[in-house]
Design a protein around this motif. Sequence first.
Motif: not given
Length: 185
Positions: A164-172
């Motif tokens: 699953p893709r991480l939300p934008l605020n959880a990845r650099p």
Amino acid sequence: MNAPRFAAKVGALPRRKLFAVSRVYPRMTVGGAESDILVLLEDIGDTQMIVTEVEGPAAALAQARASGYMHLQAPRFHNLWKALQCSPLVHLHTINDHPLAPLAAQFSDAKVIVQTVHNDFDTEASHFVDHSIVVAPQTRWRLAAPNRSTVISSGIAVPPEVQPRLPLNARPVRLLEVRRPDKPM
């Protein structure tokens, strides 16, 4: 009188060079399958490369690496049939682009005919080959004889399940600016 002039005078054809393998490919341009073919030409000697359609940037490398190289001219079926008589093993690539290639291989009396399937294709041609090497496993079910096939990796590691893709605020996030220096943003 030299041998070629004598042979021409009496109507005899010159002896053909025999190759261990003849590889038939529709185009030598630039792409993943062409890169694979160039590796095969480098690693497996005594190979004749037969191009049935378009020559491009990869053709010069293929000519340098193959023991024999032929770009067929019309009528392609007859020339392909004649060229394939030089090898006991015929390896066809992406035969959809040249549907008569398996038939020409059959008529050439090659002892073994193998095809490599790189993508989706019509299944009728697999009746004419002894074995299929399938690079796209999802197309194996379309083969007329899946029991005479082997699935290989294309070199791209694919995970068994998509993460699953991480939300934008959880990845650099890394921003990259690509522009000509004389053009302002």
